[in-house]
Structure formats: C-alpha cells, structure tokens
Design a protein around this motif. Sequence first.
Motif, PDB file in Angstrom:
ATOM      1  N   ILE A  10       0.818  -1.216   0.000  1.00 47.82           N
ATOM      2  CA  ILE A  10       0.000   0.000   0.000  1.00 47.82           C
ATOM      3  C   ILE A  10       0.852   1.267   0.000  1.00 47.82           C
ATOM      4  CG2 ILE A  10      -1.998  -1.069   1.116  1.00 47.82           C
ATOM      5  CD1 ILE A  10      -1.023   0.105   3.770  1.00 47.82           C
ATOM      6  N   GLY A  11       2.172   1.136   0.140  1.00 43.60           N
ATOM      7  CA  GLY A  11       2.982   2.343   0.173  1.00 43.60           C
ATOM      8  C   GLY A  11       4.445   2.062  -0.082  1.00 43.60           C
ATOM      9  N   GLU A  12       5.155   3.105  -0.522  1.00 38.83           N
ATOM     10  CA  GLU A  12       6.591   3.038  -0.756  1.00 38.83           C
ATOM     11  C   GLU A  12       7.231   4.311  -0.226  1.00 38.83           C
ATOM     12  OE1 GLU A  12       7.207   0.545  -4.850  1.00 38.83           O
ATOM     13  OE2 GLU A  12       6.439   2.576  -5.054  1.00 38.83           O
ATOM     14  N   LEU A  13       8.352   4.172   0.443  1.00 39.12           N
ATOM     15  CA  LEU A  13       9.085   5.325   0.958  1.00 39.12           C
ATOM     16  C   LEU A  13      10.472   5.315   0.327  1.00 39.12           C
ATOM     17  CD1 LEU A  13       8.177   5.001   4.756  1.00 39.12           C
ATOM     18  CD2 LEU A  13       6.925   6.233   2.978  1.00 39.12           C
ATOM     19  N   PHE A  14      10.838   6.412  -0.333  1.00 43.86           N
ATOM     20  CA  PHE A  14      12.124   6.458  -1.018  1.00 43.86           C
ATOM     21  C   PHE A  14      12.555   7.900  -1.243  1.00 43.86           C
ATOM     22  CE2 PHE A  14       8.685   6.209  -4.069  1.00 43.86           C
ATOM     23  CZ  PHE A  14       8.940   7.266  -4.932  1.00 43.86           C
ATOM     24  N   SER A  15      13.877   8.068  -1.380  1.00 47.13           N
ATOM     25  CA  SER A  15      14.429   9.338  -1.820  1.00 47.13           C
ATOM     26  C   SER A  15      14.637   9.284  -3.330  1.00 47.13           C
ATOM     27  CB  SER A  15      15.755   9.620  -1.106  1.00 47.13           C
ATOM     28  OG  SER A  15      15.552   9.682   0.296  1.00 47.13           O
ATOM     29  N   LYS A  16      15.229   8.182  -3.793  1.00 50.15           N
ATOM     30  CA  LYS A  16      15.307   7.875  -5.211  1.00 50.15           C
ATOM     31  C   LYS A  16      14.631   6.525  -5.405  1.00 50.15           C
ATOM     32  CE  LYS A  16      19.631  10.353  -6.163  1.00 50.15           C
ATOM     33  NZ  LYS A  16      21.039  10.212  -6.628  1.00 50.15           N
ATOM     34  N   TYR A  17      13.917   6.388  -6.516  1.00 52.27           N
ATOM     35  CA  TYR A  17      13.079   5.206  -6.701  1.00 52.27           C
ATOM     36  C   TYR A  17      13.913   3.999  -7.114  1.00 52.27           C
ATOM     37  CZ  TYR A  17       8.909   2.507  -7.821  1.00 52.27           C
ATOM     38  OH  TYR A  17       7.920   1.554  -7.843  1.00 52.27           O
ATOM     39  N   HIS A  18      14.128   3.087  -6.160  1.00 54.26           N
ATOM     40  CA  HIS A  18      14.851   1.842  -6.401  1.00 54.26           C
ATOM     41  C   HIS A  18      13.941   0.651  -6.101  1.00 54.26           C
ATOM     42  CE1 HIS A  18      18.305   4.560  -5.787  1.00 54.26           C
ATOM     43  NE2 HIS A  18      19.001   3.710  -6.511  1.00 54.26           N
ATOM     44  N   VAL A  19      14.072  -0.382  -6.906  1.00 53.33           N
ATOM     45  CA  VAL A  19      13.449  -1.675  -6.599  1.00 53.33           C
ATOM     46  C   VAL A  19      14.548  -2.718  -6.792  1.00 53.33           C
ATOM     47  CG1 VAL A  19      11.670  -3.351  -7.194  1.00 53.33           C
ATOM     48  CG2 VAL A  19      11.164  -0.904  -7.351  1.00 53.33           C
ATOM     49  N   HIS A  20      15.231  -3.041  -5.719  1.00 55.58           N
ATOM     50  CA  HIS A  20      16.407  -3.907  -5.820  1.00 55.58           C
ATOM     51  C   HIS A  20      16.009  -5.333  -6.199  1.00 55.58           C
ATOM     52  CE1 HIS A  20      20.462  -5.300  -5.046  1.00 55.58           C
ATOM     53  NE2 HIS A  20      19.950  -6.313  -4.366  1.00 55.58           N
ATOM     54  N   VAL A  21      16.721  -5.858  -7.190  1.00 54.05           N
ATOM     55  CA  VAL A  21      16.525  -7.245  -7.624  1.00 54.05           C
ATOM     56  C   VAL A  21      17.878  -7.952  -7.526  1.00 54.05           C
ATOM     57  CG1 VAL A  21      15.766  -8.777  -9.469  1.00 54.05           C
ATOM     58  CG2 VAL A  21      14.720  -6.509  -9.222  1.00 54.05           C
ATOM     59  N   PRO A  22      18.058  -8.885  -6.596  1.00 52.00           N
ATOM     60  CA  PRO A  22      19.330  -9.612  -6.480  1.00 52.00           C
ATOM     61  C   PRO A  22      19.669 -10.315  -7.788  1.00 52.00           C
ATOM     62  CG  PRO A  22      17.917 -10.021  -4.582  1.00 52.00           C
ATOM     63  CD  PRO A  22      17.077  -9.305  -5.582  1.00 52.00           C
ATOM     64  N   ILE A  23      20.949 -10.478  -8.050  1.00 55.07           N
ATOM     65  CA  ILE A  23      21.377 -11.069  -9.320  1.00 55.07           C
ATOM     66  C   ILE A  23      20.819 -12.479  -9.508  1.00 55.07           C
ATOM     67  CG2 ILE A  23      23.537 -12.030  -8.437  1.00 55.07           C
ATOM     68  CD1 ILE A  23      22.944 -10.303 -11.864  1.00 55.07           C
ATOM     69  N   LYS A  24      20.646 -13.209  -8.410  1.00 59.27           N
ATOM     70  CA  LYS A  24      20.110 -14.568  -8.519  1.00 59.27           C
ATOM     71  C   LYS A  24      18.630 -14.576  -8.909  1.00 59.27           C
ATOM     72  CE  LYS A  24      23.366 -16.772  -5.326  1.00 59.27           C
ATOM     73  NZ  LYS A  24      23.529 -17.534  -4.057  1.00 59.27           N
ATOM     74  N   GLN A  25      17.959 -13.453  -8.686  1.00 55.24           N
ATOM     75  CA  GLN A  25      16.548 -13.356  -9.048  1.00 55.24           C
ATOM     76  C   GLN A  25      16.332 -12.546 -10.324  1.00 55.24           C
ATOM     77  OE1 GLN A  25      14.346 -11.852  -5.648  1.00 55.24           O
ATOM     78  NE2 GLN A  25      15.464 -13.178  -4.230  1.00 55.24           N
ATOM     79  N   MET A  26      17.423 -12.080 -10.925  1.00 59.29           N
ATOM     80  CA  MET A  26      17.323 -11.267 -12.138  1.00 59.29           C
ATOM     81  C   MET A  26      16.876 -12.147 -13.308  1.00 59.29           C
ATOM     82  SD  MET A  26      17.802  -8.037 -12.983  1.00 59.29           S
ATOM     83  CE  MET A  26      18.880  -7.460 -11.674  1.00 59.29           C
ATOM     84  N   PRO A  27      15.815 -11.783 -14.015  1.00 54.39           N
ATOM     85  CA  PRO A  27      15.364 -12.599 -15.147  1.00 54.39           C
ATOM     86  C   PRO A  27      16.456 -12.724 -16.216  1.00 54.39           C
ATOM     87  CG  PRO A  27      13.689 -10.987 -14.534  1.00 54.39           C
ATOM     88  CD  PRO A  27      14.923 -10.640 -13.766  1.00 54.39           C
ATOM     89  N   LYS A  28      16.618 -13.916 -16.758  1.00 52.97           N
ATOM     90  CA  LYS A  28      17.645 -14.157 -17.774  1.00 52.97           C
ATOM     91  C   LYS A  28      17.438 -13.260 -18.986  1.00 52.97           C
ATOM     92  CE  LYS A  28      19.795 -17.851 -20.514  1.00 52.97           C
ATOM     93  NZ  LYS A  28      19.709 -17.116 -21.794  1.00 52.97           N
ATOM     94  N   GLY A  29      16.184 -13.047 -19.346  1.00 49.18           N
ATOM     95  CA  GLY A  29      15.896 -12.196 -20.499  1.00 49.18           C
ATOM     96  C   GLY A  29      16.381 -10.773 -20.313  1.00 49.18           C
ATOM     97  N   MET A  30      16.333 -10.287 -19.065  1.00 51.37           N
ATOM     98  CA  MET A  30      16.804  -8.939 -18.788  1.00 51.37           C
ATOM     99  C   MET A  30      18.323  -8.874 -18.920  1.00 51.37           C
ATOM    100  SD  MET A  30      15.571  -5.877 -17.770  1.00 51.37           S
ATOM    101  CE  MET A  30      16.602  -5.245 -19.085  1.00 51.37           C
TER     102      MET A  30
END
Length: 693
Positions: free
Chosen positions: A76-96
């Motif tokens: 329901i909410g996000e708190l940030f100074s700069k908009y980041h959505v961290h994705v660990p390398i092990k969870q990074m889609p191969k296509g990306m």
Amino acid sequence: MSWRTKQFVTKNRLWSSLLRIGTAVSLAVILGTLVATYVWLDTLQVFDLKDEQLATIVDFKAQDNTLIFARNGEKIGELFSKYHVHVPIKQMPKGMVDAVLAIEDRSYWQHRGFDPRGILRAATVRLKGGSSHQGASTITQQVVRNFLLTNERSLQRKIQEIGLAIQLEKRLSKERILEIYLNTMFLGNGAYGVGAAAHRYFGKELANLDVQEFALIAGLFQSPSRYNPARYPERAKKRQLQVLSAMVQARVITQRDMNQLGRARLVYKEYRPINEEFAPYFIDFVREETQKLLPKRSNINGQGLRIYTTLDIDLQRLAERGLASSGKLLDDASKKVGVVTNKDGSPTKARLEAALLSVDPTTGEILAMVGGRNYAESKFNRTTQALRSPGSAFKPVVYAQALAQGYKWSDVIFVSPITIDSYRPRTPEEDFGKETTLLRAFYRSMNTPTVEIGQKIGLAPVTELAKNLGIRSPLKDEFGTMLGSSDVTMMDLSRMYSTFANYGNLVEHIAISKITSRDGKVLYAAPKPAARSKTALTPQIAFLMTEGMRTVLQFGTGASAGHLANFGVGKTGTSNESTDNWFCGYGSNIATVVWVGTDEHVRISGNVTGGKLALPIWEKFMSGAFKARPPAYMSPPEHVVTAIVNPHFGTRTDSGVRMYFVKGNEPPAESASAALEALSATSAAGYRDVFRN
C-alpha cells in the motif's frame, strides 16, 4: 555543377576522409599504447590502488524502496528518496540480463574490465561514418564512471576509467558488478535500476515482464532521456528494435523471435505515486511511527525496510468511499459554516472537514484511517494531529465513574437549571422541572444532570478515569471538562471507546505489526495485546456503559441509526456552536470514531449536531463493516443482572426500558429510587447556552 567544382568537392571529401581516418587511427594507437602500457605496469602491480579508492563500490549496500503492506500482505505504500526496486542477481530474469549484455557489453564475461575489441569496433563504425549502437565502455567502466568519475570526455579520464575498471574486477565478482549495474543506473522517469524501470514504465514487477519489454528497458541505459518512452515513444521503439537486433547477433534469440517481439505491443502505464492513491494519511502516520520505533535510523526512505501494518484493505476502502459518498451531506452543511479571514484580510467560507478512525478494540490494531476529505488539498491528519472539543462524547467518562461509585442507571434526578463555575449548561426546556433516570439523561444527552452528578462524584476522579481510559491530552481543571470543554484527539476518543468495548481493558493502539529488513531480518515486532493492555474499568461497569450506549441508538440522540443497535452502540457529541460534531461507537470487534467540523473552529449555524453530521457517516461505514467483520453478541459478564425500568421514575415495570445493574445494586421491586432525595437541584433562571448534546 562544373567539372572543376566536382573535382574540388571530390578532393575535399578525400582529404576529409583521410583526416578522419588519420585522427581515428592516431587516437586508437595512442589509446592502445596507453592501455597496453597500463596493463603491463598493472601486471607488475605498479598501479595497484588502495582499497579506499574503490570502497564506494566494493562496500556498496543496495538501495531499495521501503515498502508498506496492509494486514493481508498487499503493498500500500513506498518510501524512497530515489526510486529503487532492488533485484538480487540470482533473481534477475535471464531475459533482462541477455538484453542488457547484448546491447551494452557482449564480451562482459570474457574481458577483465575493459574491451580492446569493443574500442576498435566502435572506432571502426565511426570511421565508416555510422553510429555504434554499442558503446566502447564496458559495464565495469560504466559502474566506475557512475560512482567515481564525471562525464568529462578526455583521454586522461578514459585511461583513469579503464584503470579503475581493471582494479574493480580484482575486488568484485562479475556477478556482483553486474548486480550493482542493473540496480543503480538511472533509466529515466525517476527510476534507478531495471526493477524500478519495470514499475515506472509498465506498472509490473520485473519478473512479470516479457522479452520485448526487457529490450525496451535495456535500450534506456545508453540515454534514458533520449529514449524515454513516456516522452518519445517512437525513439524508444526504434531503440528497442536495435536491442532485439543485438540479441540476435548475440544468439540469445532468433531472427524469427525478433520479428515477433518487434511486432508485440508495448503497453505503458502512467506512474502514479501509490502513497497518494490509497490510505495516504495512514501511510504518513506509519512513516512517523516507524521513525519512532527505529530511532537510530535517521532516514527510513530507501532503506529496503518491509513494514507490515494492521490496515484492513476492505475497511479502508469502505471508509474512504463512505466519506466521499457523504459529499452532499457535508456540502449542504457547508452552506451554514461561518467565514474566516484570509491572510490578505478578505473573508472566505471555512471548509467543512471530516475524519474517521476505526480500530479493533480487542487488539488495538488500527483498521482504517481517513484524516480528511482530500489529501491533495490538505495533508493535515485530523485523526492524530487535531485537538478538538469532544462535547457530549466525553460524558461516558462521567457516567462510568458514577456507576463505579455505586450509582445506578435507575437512579432518579430532578432536572433543573444549575450554575457551575459561573456558567449554566443548557438542557432542552421540556426536560426541566421533571424527574428522569440517569439512563434517560444519558441517552438524551442532558447537560445539567451530567454536571450535577459530576459535582457529587468529584472532578478529580473523572479526569483520572479519563486518563486511565486512554485520554492523553491535558484536561482542564474545570467542571466544563465533564461536558467536553477540554480538547482531545480522535486517537484519545478511540482508545476510550475501545476500552468500553473491550470490557474495561485498554489495549494500546498500533499501526505496525512488524518491521523487517529486505532479507527478512526482524527489526521490530509489536508486543502481543496482553503486553499492551491494562485494566481501566471492571468488566461489569464497562458492560453497563455499553448497554447505556445501546439505548442512545434505541431511544436517544443516535436513534436514526437504530437498526444497528443489535450489535452496535455509541454516543453523539456536539461542542459549543457546533464547531465539532462527533459520533463514537463500537461493536464487539470494531470501534469507530467520526468527526465533522472545520480546521478553524468556525461556528456552524442551524440545528447541527453530531447526530446529524457525524452519525450518518458512522452508520454508513459500520453497516458495511459489520458485514465485512461480523460482530459477536456482547454478553454480560458475571454479577450483572437486568430489569425493565420506567425511564422517568426508576421503578420496575412491565413495559419500560431494559437496564443493566451490578448484582446487589439493582432497583428493588416497585420502589422509587432514593437518588431523588440524594441529589439536590439548584434552580436558576436565564441560563446561557454553553454546551449542547
């Protein structure tokens, strides 16, 4: 064009080409020589850098938005100074990964930080007068430049960049460098990293994107402003096709795949801050509470925290829609609102505001919070920040103390004007000169009986009980406090009414159940309700007050919502000149406070009361809430008995009002209450209108 002119143009073009070739070859030779020299010296460890020079990257801690979740796990909410959505390398889609490496650094897994062949390839393309879709800088170089260097274009900076890239690859794995790159680079539209870009451009999690969408995001690394699809969709599409072509050359997709993916439709979603779309006042409150719970964190924005709250999605929607659908009621009442003076001295109508706060009285969990009618116009949270006069909504404290001291609902009082501390509280004239029971005085919200009882039991016990019931705001040392003259917050009243609902047990309110780090480490867990509770009243007195408030809906100032009386109870409140209008009530598992008024404490003229303004909003909300959270029947505790009593004379009868008593203190059969003699009535004429129900 003459022959001589043609010959001149041809010679110029030839010289221009030779000059361009010569310049490029010279630059390539110089750069190659310098790089070769650097590599040779590096093997001798001549230029080994100290760790602190790369510490910014080596010790980098991934940034991530702090996320806020409702009780059902929905974000329901996000708190940030700069908009980041961290994705660990092990969870990074191969296509990306495939798309980015194909267009940005095809030799990434083979080179040692810089790619001589890439430099040569880019130089060759430029020699032919074209533009390279793939730059000469490796991903490692780009990370170095992004963290440590400027965008200055010079040979010296390029050599420095290459040197740092070589050293970085000695300290970090390829996977770690790639993870940093994919999560930190600015990709336009306020997004940092591919995970953030997926949300900002497509409104989806990165894992849910398709290959054509991966290609679009991969194309943004070269120039996020130039290829921003929100502003330049045609440029973005052209760049996406270049990425798909690069993926074919890298052999991660086929030409047939490219043709299909290139034709696939790209559906962009306009980004809207989630914090302002749903429960914005609650999100602000949670941010403040988190800062208190984690005081060592100077800034919780972008820390990757996971904040799990008590908010009920369905009830919050019900509350927001309830206030929105009450617009006509409030707009009609706004016509009766007085004026305020602007800063420039001009008069203007005050805006009529409304707020709602709902909690679970058994756990203290905040279920719904609406701090005002329009967050965009006013971010002031009236449920937590506003101090307002509760009016008659405070009276249950007086009657609860009276019952605790041995009074009973059937006690009779003679209603007459009185003067207390130089003021004369108002009661409808039709009630003067008549006898009435305490219960009838309560559900009709009479003022003079309340003050008379207060005189007998004492102001200090009343204010002390108010504090025990959860009133944290300071109470004035005057009898007007018994009629609600001391300002309190909605949170104060919510704690108070929740305590009555919970059989006299006060459970501290909470909005946050748990806070964890991004990797699941628990940083805070709310204490269990038992650890947050204390006894303010006996279960018997609390239940007597509950049944007293039930008669408010059955026979009194809340009778317009009488259809809820089987499971709901409550009390109206209206301050002097109707500046504050309340209804506070509850069922077994939900307590809700509604307030209507103006921020400027401006008078509302006409016959305006809490029963006319706040009660309809409460009724609408609780009707839906009782369906979403079916309440249980509130059964009497031990040592509570019931009797049918005449509401005027306090005698038992076959057709009166059902009243509840502590066993042993019930009215005797066919006996008038002795309270008529015990309580004196002070006559007075010409009383002034100080408080109303």
